[in-house]
Design an enzyme around this catalytic site. Structure first.
Site, PDB file in Angstrom:
ATOM      1  N   GLY A   1       1.111  -1.141   0.104  1.00 15.47           N
ATOM      2  CA  GLY A   1      -0.116   0.049   0.096  1.00 15.47           C
ATOM      3  C   GLY A   1       0.938   1.230  -0.083  1.00 15.47           C
ATOM      4  O   GLY A   1       1.329   1.629   1.227  1.00 15.47           O
TER       5      GLY A   1
ATOM      6  N   GLY B   1       0.551   4.454  -1.095  1.00 14.80           N
ATOM      7  CA  GLY B   1      -0.102   5.664  -1.592  1.00 14.80           C
ATOM      8  C   GLY B   1       0.715   6.602  -0.568  1.00 14.80           C
ATOM      9  O   GLY B   1       1.609   6.834  -0.502  1.00 14.80           O
ATOM     10  N   ALA B   2       0.107   7.712   0.222  1.00 13.46           N
ATOM     11  CA  ALA B   2       0.733   8.860   0.716  1.00 13.46           C
ATOM     12  C   ALA B   2       1.420   8.248   1.986  1.00 13.46           C
ATOM     13  O   ALA B   2       2.825   8.392   1.911  1.00 13.46           O
ATOM     14  CB  ALA B   2      -0.444   9.795   1.411  1.00 13.46           C
ATOM     15  N   MET B   3       0.948   7.419   2.968  1.00  7.63           N
ATOM     16  CA  MET B   3       1.919   6.985   4.158  1.00  7.63           C
ATOM     17  C   MET B   3       2.968   6.077   3.605  1.00  7.63           C
ATOM     18  O   MET B   3       4.028   5.928   3.935  1.00  7.63           O
ATOM     19  CB  MET B   3       0.930   6.454   4.919  1.00  7.63           C
ATOM     20  CG  MET B   3       0.092   7.569   5.673  1.00  7.63           C
ATOM     21  SD  MET B   3       1.054   8.894   6.517  1.00  7.63           S
ATOM     22  CE  MET B   3       1.577   7.944   8.149  1.00  7.63           C
ATOM     23  N   GLY B   4       2.526   5.176   2.679  1.00 12.68           N
ATOM     24  CA  GLY B   4       3.322   4.133   2.272  1.00 12.68           C
ATOM     25  C   GLY B   4       4.534   4.676   1.527  1.00 12.68           C
ATOM     26  O   GLY B   4       5.748   4.292   1.684  1.00 12.68           O
TER      27      GLY B   4
ATOM     28  N   ASN C   1      -5.006   3.674  10.474  1.00 12.61           N
ATOM     29  CA  ASN C   1      -6.172   3.873  11.300  1.00 12.61           C
ATOM     30  C   ASN C   1      -7.173   3.148  11.318  1.00 12.61           C
ATOM     31  O   ASN C   1      -7.538   2.159  10.248  1.00 12.61           O
ATOM     32  CB  ASN C   1      -6.633   5.347  10.822  1.00 12.61           C
ATOM     33  CG  ASN C   1      -5.750   6.534  11.153  1.00 12.61           C
ATOM     34  OD1 ASN C   1      -4.888   6.485  11.937  1.00 12.61           O
ATOM     35  ND2 ASN C   1      -5.785   7.527  10.129  1.00 12.61           N
TER      36      ASN C   1
ATOM     37  N   LYS D   1      -6.523   7.041  19.453  1.00 12.96           N
ATOM     38  CA  LYS D   1      -6.639   7.917  18.226  1.00 12.96           C
ATOM     39  C   LYS D   1      -7.719   7.455  17.227  1.00 12.96           C
ATOM     40  O   LYS D   1      -8.385   8.511  16.719  1.00 12.96           O
ATOM     41  CB  LYS D   1      -5.431   7.316  17.241  1.00 12.96           C
ATOM     42  CG  LYS D   1      -5.111   8.170  16.057  1.00 12.96           C
ATOM     43  CD  LYS D   1      -4.016   7.776  15.382  1.00 12.96           C
ATOM     44  CE  LYS D   1      -3.822   8.894  14.119  1.00 12.96           C
ATOM     45  NZ  LYS D   1      -2.881   8.276  13.114  1.00 12.96           N
TER      46      LYS D   1
ATOM     47  N   ASN E   1     -10.360  10.245  15.272  1.00  9.40           N
ATOM     48  CA  ASN E   1     -11.023  10.097  14.031  1.00  9.40           C
ATOM     49  C   ASN E   1     -12.383   9.701  13.888  1.00  9.40           C
ATOM     50  O   ASN E   1     -13.029  10.213  12.988  1.00  9.40           O
ATOM     51  CB  ASN E   1     -10.464   8.766  13.274  1.00  9.40           C
ATOM     52  CG  ASN E   1      -8.771   8.723  12.745  1.00  9.40           C
ATOM     53  OD1 ASN E   1      -8.326  10.067  12.395  1.00  9.40           O
ATOM     54  ND2 ASN E   1      -7.929   8.035  13.238  1.00  9.40           N
TER      55      ASN E   1
ATOM     56  N   SER F   1      -9.100  13.494   6.951  1.00  3.39           N
ATOM     57  CA  SER F   1      -8.786  13.093   5.811  1.00  3.39           C
ATOM     58  C   SER F   1      -9.788  12.177   5.117  1.00  3.39           C
ATOM     59  O   SER F   1     -10.053  12.220   4.062  1.00  3.39           O
ATOM     60  CB  SER F   1      -7.908  11.849   5.969  1.00  3.39           C
ATOM     61  OG  SER F   1      -8.213  10.951   7.035  1.00  3.39           O
TER      62      SER F   1
HETATM   63  P1  NAD Z   1      -3.678   6.612   0.259  1.00  4.64           P
HETATM   64  O1  NAD Z   1      -5.330   6.853   0.037  1.00  4.64           O
HETATM   65  O2  NAD Z   1      -3.025   7.658   0.228  1.00  4.64           O
HETATM   66  O3  NAD Z   1      -3.217   5.351  -0.245  1.00  4.64           O
HETATM   67  C1  NAD Z   1      -3.938   4.034   0.154  1.00  4.64           C
HETATM   68  C2  NAD Z   1      -4.060   3.277  -1.132  1.00  4.64           C
HETATM   69  O4  NAD Z   1      -4.986   3.891  -1.937  1.00  4.64           O
HETATM   70  C3  NAD Z   1      -2.643   3.104  -2.026  1.00  4.64           C
HETATM   71  O5  NAD Z   1      -2.588   1.714  -2.424  1.00  4.64           O
HETATM   72  C4  NAD Z   1      -2.908   4.295  -3.252  1.00  4.64           C
HETATM   73  O6  NAD Z   1      -2.281   3.937  -4.184  1.00  4.64           O
HETATM   74  C5  NAD Z   1      -4.456   3.921  -3.308  1.00  4.64           C
HETATM   75  N1  NAD Z   1      -4.895   5.285  -3.912  1.00  4.64           N
HETATM   76  C6  NAD Z   1      -4.920   6.648  -3.507  1.00  4.64           C
HETATM   77  N2  NAD Z   1      -5.592   7.307  -4.434  1.00  4.64           N
HETATM   78  C7  NAD Z   1      -6.191   6.777  -5.252  1.00  4.64           C
HETATM   79  C8  NAD Z   1      -6.619   6.877  -6.541  1.00  4.64           C
HETATM   80  N3  NAD Z   1      -7.207   8.101  -6.834  1.00  4.64           N
HETATM   81  N4  NAD Z   1      -7.259   5.871  -7.298  1.00  4.64           N
HETATM   82  C9  NAD Z   1      -6.778   4.528  -7.104  1.00  4.64           C
HETATM   83  N5  NAD Z   1      -6.082   4.156  -5.739  1.00  4.64           N
HETATM   84  C10 NAD Z   1      -5.676   5.164  -4.879  1.00  4.64           C
HETATM   85  O7  NAD Z   1      -3.727   6.383   2.060  1.00  4.64           O
HETATM   86  P2  NAD Z   1      -2.991   6.893   3.170  1.00  4.64           P
HETATM   87  O8  NAD Z   1      -3.056   8.417   3.487  1.00  4.64           O
HETATM   88  O9  NAD Z   1      -1.705   6.569   2.935  1.00  4.64           O
HETATM   89  O10 NAD Z   1      -3.606   6.154   4.461  1.00  4.64           O
HETATM   90  C11 NAD Z   1      -3.057   4.692   4.536  1.00  4.64           C
HETATM   91  C12 NAD Z   1      -3.464   4.378   6.205  1.00  4.64           C
HETATM   92  O11 NAD Z   1      -2.884   5.108   6.969  1.00  4.64           O
HETATM   93  C13 NAD Z   1      -4.993   4.626   6.411  1.00  4.64           C
HETATM   94  O12 NAD Z   1      -5.473   3.642   7.322  1.00  4.64           O
HETATM   95  C14 NAD Z   1      -4.955   5.936   6.948  1.00  4.64           C
HETATM   96  O13 NAD Z   1      -6.047   6.407   7.782  1.00  4.64           O
HETATM   97  C15 NAD Z   1      -3.702   5.996   7.800  1.00  4.64           C
HETATM   98  N6  NAD Z   1      -3.069   7.188   8.235  1.00  4.64           N
HETATM   99  C16 NAD Z   1      -2.906   8.299   7.301  1.00  4.64           C
HETATM  100  C17 NAD Z   1      -2.484   9.471   7.291  1.00  4.64           C
HETATM  101  C18 NAD Z   1      -2.167  10.446   6.416  1.00  4.64           C
HETATM  102  O14 NAD Z   1      -1.743  11.688   6.923  1.00  4.64           O
HETATM  103  N7  NAD Z   1      -2.597  10.405   5.199  1.00  4.64           N
HETATM  104  C19 NAD Z   1      -1.958   9.493   8.777  1.00  4.64           C
HETATM  105  C20 NAD Z   1      -1.833   8.578   9.736  1.00  4.64           C
HETATM  106  C21 NAD Z   1      -2.607   7.320   9.466  1.00  4.64           C
END
Ligand code: NAD
Length: 312
Positions: free
Chosen positions: A7, A9-12, A105, A187, A191, A260
């Site tokens: 995963g 995305g942003a956090m990964g 989360n 936490k 949320n 978020s």
């Molecule tokens: P994210 O939405 O950025 O990424 C999660 C997944 O969704 C990834 O596989 C990503 O590629 C996919 N994705 C994102 N946008 C997309 C799109 N437009 N179309 C198709 N796929 C898409 O999620 P995140 O913010 O990294 O959060 C991951 C976990 O961490 C969640 O449980 C979140 O609640 C938690 N979290 C997030 C933050 C934060 O600041 N972002 C902080 C603490 C905890």
């Protein structure tokens, strides 16, 4: 250490980038084809505390994970509703000794992870790091954060502390906790109050705080979380948790932000994690015979909003 981020995305991406810069061998795994393609072709682009950074990180689609791939640690960073599919897709990567850390989360992810990973290899936690996805292949990372984590397996405290130290070597500021479920519930209360209410009311957190009913809603929701947590032997300090939630109203700190869930649903028309926050409390409430009317209603409202925006 060889680390897969399941995963990205942003956090990964944040974790992948920092662990890569900390000289670990990082493999990103993701299900969003455009994002994977962009990173393959142009590297992961990040605005990292104001500086433009590009890192060439290996990335694969989760459907293309190979049996031969081998990692020491998998960090799970999907959205909650994507977790089970991710674990199914990367099953061949989860070997007998592979450690798995979940920092999503929400509540109850271990119930899903346990179906794929032996208990003694599971670590759960939460993080105060943040990150934003600007578009495929591009993230914005600013500020500082921390991680708390704990082992689920009996007698794995030393391994959990080692894992925290390993993450800290890359600047991730990780600590062992001996009561991670408390932190996760605490936490989740933030949320569970800020996310759904701001999303439905179309307000930022400071604006929510200025409404005449905000305090009653926060108090009632936190009490519902606390009653459910108590059945699981987690005694939340209710006044402290309410004050912690309401500290988000302060416009001088984070009050002007939209949480978020608001960004996901209202801005980007994506599904929300409501079923793993207030929805998890509703489900547990039914199981434990505890009334959770505010969580039930908020979960239904957010699903109705998803439907009305035709989000799938
Ligand atoms: P994210 O939405 O950025 O990424 C999660 C997944 O969704 C990834 O596989 C990503 O590629 C996919 N994705 C994102 N946008 C997309 C799109 N437009 N179309 C198709 N796929 C898409 O999620 P995140 O913010 O990294 O959060 C991951 C976990 O961490 C969640 O449980 C979140 O609640 C938690 N979290 C997030 C933050 C934060 O600041 N972002 C902080 C603490 C905890």
């Amino acid at each position: 250490m060889k680390i897969a981020i399941a995963g990205a995305g942003a956090m990964g991406s944040r974790f992948g980038l920092m662990l890569h810069q900390g000289r670990n061998e990082v493999l990103l795994i993701d299900g969003w084809a455009d994002h994977v393609q962009q990173i393959k072709e142009h590297g992961l682009k990040a605005n990292f505390n104001g500086e433009e950074v590009v890192e060439q990180l290996p990335i694969v689609l989760q459907s293309e994970v190979e049996k031969e791939d081998q990692v020491d640690l998998i960090i799970l960073f999907t959205k909650a509703m994507q977790l089970e599919k991710m674990l199914q897709d990367i099953q061949s990567l989860i070997k007998k000794d592979t450690e798995v850390l979940c920092l999503l989360n929400g509540i109850g992810h271990e119930d899903i992870i346990e179906k794929f990973v032996p208990m003694e290899n599971i670590y759960i936690g939460n993080t105060m790091w943040t990150a934003g996805l600007e578009g495929p292949g591009q993230v914005k990372l600013f500020g500082n954060g921390s991680i708390e984590l704990q082992n689920l397996g009996a007698g794995k405290e030393v391994a959990a502390k080692k894992l925290a130290d390993k993450l800290s070597e890359s600047g991730l500021n990780a600590h062992f906790s001996d009561n991670i479920h408390y932190s996760i519930y605490r936490k989740a209360c933030v949320n569970g109050t800020m996310n759904g209410l701001c999303t439905i009311l179309d307000v930022n957190m400071a604006e929510l705080g200025r409404t005449s009913t905000a305090h009653k809603m926060v108090e009632t929701i936190v009490n519902e979380f606390a009653k459910v947590a108590a059945v699981e032997n987690i005694e939340l300090d209710i006044p402290e948790v309410i004050a912690h939630c309401e500290s988000c109203f302060d416009p001088e700190t984070i009050g002007l932000h939209y949480p978020s869930m608001y960004q996901d649903l209202i801005k980007n028309h994506r599904l929300t994690e409501i079923d793993y926050i207030n929805g998890a409390i509703s489900r547990k409430g039914k199981k434990y015979d505890i009334a959770t009317p505010y969580c039930d209603f908020l979960t239904e409202l957010v699903h109705a909003k998803e439907d009305s925006l035709n989000v799938k």
